[in-house]
Write a protein that holds these residues in place. Structure first.
Motif, PDB file in Angstrom:
ATOM      1  N   GLU A 126      45.749  30.726 -59.538  1.00  0.00           N
ATOM      2  CA  GLU A 126      46.941  30.099 -60.117  1.00  0.00           C
ATOM      3  C   GLU A 126      46.868  30.258 -61.622  1.00  0.00           C
ATOM      4  N   VAL A 127      47.958  30.704 -62.214  1.00  0.00           N
ATOM      5  CA  VAL A 127      48.046  30.904 -63.656  1.00  0.00           C
ATOM      6  C   VAL A 127      49.167  30.028 -64.205  1.00  0.00           C
ATOM      7  N   ALA A 128      48.834  29.233 -65.207  1.00  0.00           N
ATOM      8  CA  ALA A 128      49.838  28.414 -65.903  1.00  0.00           C
ATOM      9  C   ALA A 128      49.836  28.824 -67.365  1.00  0.00           C
ATOM     10  N   ASN A 129      50.999  29.122 -67.907  1.00  0.00           N
ATOM     11  CA  ASN A 129      51.119  29.534 -69.307  1.00  0.00           C
ATOM     12  C   ASN A 129      51.326  28.309 -70.186  1.00  0.00           C
ATOM     13  N   LYS A 130      50.284  27.909 -70.891  1.00  0.00           N
ATOM     14  CA  LYS A 130      50.377  26.770 -71.821  1.00  0.00           C
ATOM     15  C   LYS A 130      50.426  27.240 -73.266  1.00  0.00           C
ATOM     16  N   SER A 131      50.621  28.527 -73.454  1.00  0.00           N
ATOM     17  CA  SER A 131      50.709  29.066 -74.813  1.00  0.00           C
ATOM     18  C   SER A 131      52.155  29.007 -75.295  1.00  0.00           C
ATOM     19  N   LYS A 191      53.903  31.669 -76.199  1.00  0.00           N
ATOM     20  CA  LYS A 191      54.616  32.933 -75.971  1.00  0.00           C
ATOM     21  C   LYS A 191      54.462  33.370 -74.520  1.00  0.00           C
ATOM     22  N   ALA A 192      55.299  34.276 -74.117  1.00  0.00           N
ATOM     23  CA  ALA A 192      55.249  34.788 -72.749  1.00  0.00           C
ATOM     24  C   ALA A 192      53.975  35.604 -72.553  1.00  0.00           C
ATOM     25  N   VAL A 193      53.408  35.499 -71.354  1.00  0.00           N
ATOM     26  CA  VAL A 193      52.228  36.308 -71.009  1.00  0.00           C
ATOM     27  C   VAL A 193      52.499  37.017 -69.688  1.00  0.00           C
ATOM     28  N   THR A 194      51.930  38.205 -69.565  1.00  0.00           N
ATOM     29  CA  THR A 194      52.074  38.981 -68.328  1.00  0.00           C
ATOM     30  C   THR A 194      50.727  39.089 -67.646  1.00  0.00           C
ATOM     31  N   PHE A 195      50.724  38.803 -66.358  1.00  0.00           N
ATOM     32  CA  PHE A 195      49.505  38.986 -65.565  1.00  0.00           C
ATOM     33  C   PHE A 195      49.701  40.154 -64.628  1.00  0.00           C
ATOM     34  N   LEU A 255      56.817  32.658 -68.771  1.00  0.00           N
ATOM     35  CA  LEU A 255      57.253  32.064 -70.028  1.00  0.00           C
ATOM     36  C   LEU A 255      56.461  30.782 -70.272  1.00  0.00           C
ATOM     37  N   THR A 256      56.568  30.228 -71.459  1.00  0.00           N
ATOM     38  CA  THR A 256      55.862  28.989 -71.786  1.00  0.00           C
ATOM     39  C   THR A 256      56.194  27.900 -70.765  1.00  0.00           C
ATOM     40  N   GLY A 257      55.145  27.281 -70.225  1.00  0.00           N
ATOM     41  CA  GLY A 257      55.335  26.205 -69.259  1.00  0.00           C
ATOM     42  C   GLY A 257      55.466  26.657 -67.820  1.00  0.00           C
ATOM     43  N   GLU A 258      55.587  27.955 -67.576  1.00  0.00           N
ATOM     44  CA  GLU A 258      55.721  28.451 -66.205  1.00  0.00           C
ATOM     45  C   GLU A 258      54.351  28.672 -65.564  1.00  0.00           C
ATOM     46  N   ALA A 259      54.324  28.598 -64.242  1.00  0.00           N
ATOM     47  CA  ALA A 259      53.092  28.835 -63.484  1.00  0.00           C
ATOM     48  C   ALA A 259      53.422  29.667 -62.253  1.00  0.00           C
ATOM     49  N   SER A 260      52.416  30.371 -61.761  1.00  0.00           N
ATOM     50  CA  SER A 260      52.573  31.159 -60.548  1.00  0.00           C
ATOM     51  C   SER A 260      51.207  31.274 -59.871  1.00  0.00           C
ATOM     52  N   SER A 261      51.219  31.614 -58.593  1.00  0.00           N
ATOM     53  CA  SER A 261      49.956  31.730 -57.881  1.00  0.00           C
ATOM     54  C   SER A 261      50.080  32.744 -56.755  1.00  0.00           C
ATOM     55  N   GLY A 262      48.942  33.150 -56.232  1.00  0.00           N
ATOM     56  CA  GLY A 262      48.895  34.089 -55.118  1.00  0.00           C
ATOM     57  C   GLY A 262      47.481  34.592 -54.933  1.00  0.00           C
ATOM     58  N   LEU A 263      47.313  35.501 -53.978  1.00  0.00           N
ATOM     59  CA  LEU A 263      45.996  36.063 -53.696  1.00  0.00           C
ATOM     60  C   LEU A 263      45.767  37.324 -54.514  1.00  0.00           C
ATOM     61  N   HIS A 280      41.951  38.992 -66.843  1.00  0.00           N
ATOM     62  CA  HIS A 280      42.524  39.315 -68.144  1.00  0.00           C
ATOM     63  C   HIS A 280      43.969  38.834 -68.149  1.00  0.00           C
ATOM     64  N   LEU A 281      44.279  37.969 -69.100  1.00  0.00           N
ATOM     65  CA  LEU A 281      45.628  37.399 -69.200  1.00  0.00           C
ATOM     66  C   LEU A 281      46.045  37.449 -70.662  1.00  0.00           C
ATOM     67  N   GLY A 282      46.912  38.404 -70.996  1.00  0.00           N
ATOM     68  CA  GLY A 282      47.252  38.610 -72.400  1.00  0.00           C
ATOM     69  C   GLY A 282      45.996  39.001 -73.164  1.00  0.00           C
ATOM     70  N   SER A 283      45.694  38.294 -74.233  1.00  0.00           N
ATOM     71  CA  SER A 283      44.483  38.570 -75.016  1.00  0.00           C
ATOM     72  C   SER A 283      43.306  37.717 -74.563  1.00  0.00           C
ATOM     73  N   GLU A 284      43.506  36.877 -73.557  1.00  0.00           N
ATOM     74  CA  GLU A 284      42.451  35.969 -73.090  1.00  0.00           C
ATOM     75  C   GLU A 284      41.721  36.557 -71.881  1.00  0.00           C
ATOM     76  N   VAL A 285      40.448  36.161 -71.758  1.00  0.00           N
ATOM     77  CA  VAL A 285      39.632  36.558 -70.612  1.00  0.00           C
ATOM     78  C   VAL A 285      39.041  35.293 -69.995  1.00  0.00           C
ATOM     79  N   PHE A 286      39.167  35.158 -68.683  1.00  0.00           N
ATOM     80  CA  PHE A 286      38.658  33.991 -67.966  1.00  0.00           C
ATOM     81  C   PHE A 286      37.689  34.456 -66.889  1.00  0.00           C
ATOM     82  N   ASP A 287      36.491  33.863 -66.869  1.00  0.00           N
ATOM     83  CA  ASP A 287      35.468  34.206 -65.884  1.00  0.00           C
ATOM     84  C   ASP A 287      35.305  33.080 -64.870  1.00  0.00           C
ATOM     85  N   PHE A 288      35.200  33.462 -63.609  1.00  0.00           N
ATOM     86  CA  PHE A 288      34.934  32.508 -62.532  1.00  0.00           C
ATOM     87  C   PHE A 288      33.756  33.057 -61.730  1.00  0.00           C
TER      88      PHE A 288
END
Length: 197
Positions: free
Chosen positions: A13-18, A20-24, A145-153, A170-178
């Motif tokens: 699940e990705v939520a954009n709290k920035s 600006k718009a981000v593309t995944f 867009l700002t405030g939007e969220a989406s999810s999937g496999l 990789h989400l925009g300029s950010e990197v998240f490790d799980f």
């Protein structure tokens, strides 16, 4: 989340709290298979990694494969129809000359055509299910867009022997490790435990 036809699937699940718009794009993130204690330096100690599958590519490949099989089915049935016609003409000609005709030739051809129709129907059902999975269940390329969220496999090729699985998003300029510890369980062991308890 699950294993799926040679892939391991993670629910993301990705939520954009920035601001600006981000593309995944799932195909720009990957899954690394590691040894214990290696996550801080994955490039050296996580020797195997795989990009997540691109749902757009998987969908397109399935559609091409489905179209190819549909064309093959149409050709096969056209050939069978021609054979059926020849079988019937041959049987009528033989009967008109007073020869005994048991009609097994046309019946065999009709049976073959029915079998091919059943095989094709089952194949179409499999393709439909696979297409629905990649189109509806997976996390496809998405702009949030700002405030939007989406999810999937998101899906990567499975490696059941790696003790640690590192999902790097990789989400925009950010990197998240799980990081996940992977254990392979024998379902027969869990059944025995359930029976004994």
């Amino acid at each position: 989340d699950r294993n799926h036809q040679g892939f391991v699937a993670f629910r993301l699940e990705v939520a954009n709290k920035s601001e600006k718009a981000v593309t995944f794009n799932p195909a720009q993130s990957y899954c690394a298979y590691c040894e214990p204690g290696t996550v801080a330096n994955w490039a050296i100690r996580c020797p195997e990694s795989s990009w997540f599958a691109d749902p757009e590519e998987m969908t397109a490949a399935l559609e091409v494969q489905e179209a190819s099989q549909a064309a093959q089915h149409a050709n096969e049935q056209s050939w069978n129809t021609g054979l059926l016609f020849l079988d019937v003409v041959g049987s009528v000609a033989a009967a008109s000359q007073g020869h005994h005709v048991n009609g097994s030739g046309p019946l065999h051809t009709v049976a073959r055509m029915d079998s091919e129709d059943a095989r094709h129907a089952a194949s179409e059902l499999r393709f439909g299910t696979a297409l629905q999975f990649w189109q509806a269940a997976t996390f496809r390329r998405t702009t949030l867009l700002t405030g939007e969220a989406s999810s999937g496999l998101i899906l990567a090729p499975r490696n059941a022997t790696a003790p640690i699985v590192l999902v790097r998003i990789h989400l925009g300029s950010e990197v998240f490790d799980f990081q996940f510890v992977q254990r392979v369980l024998d379902p027969r062991d869990s059944r025995r435990g359930a029976v004994g308890s």
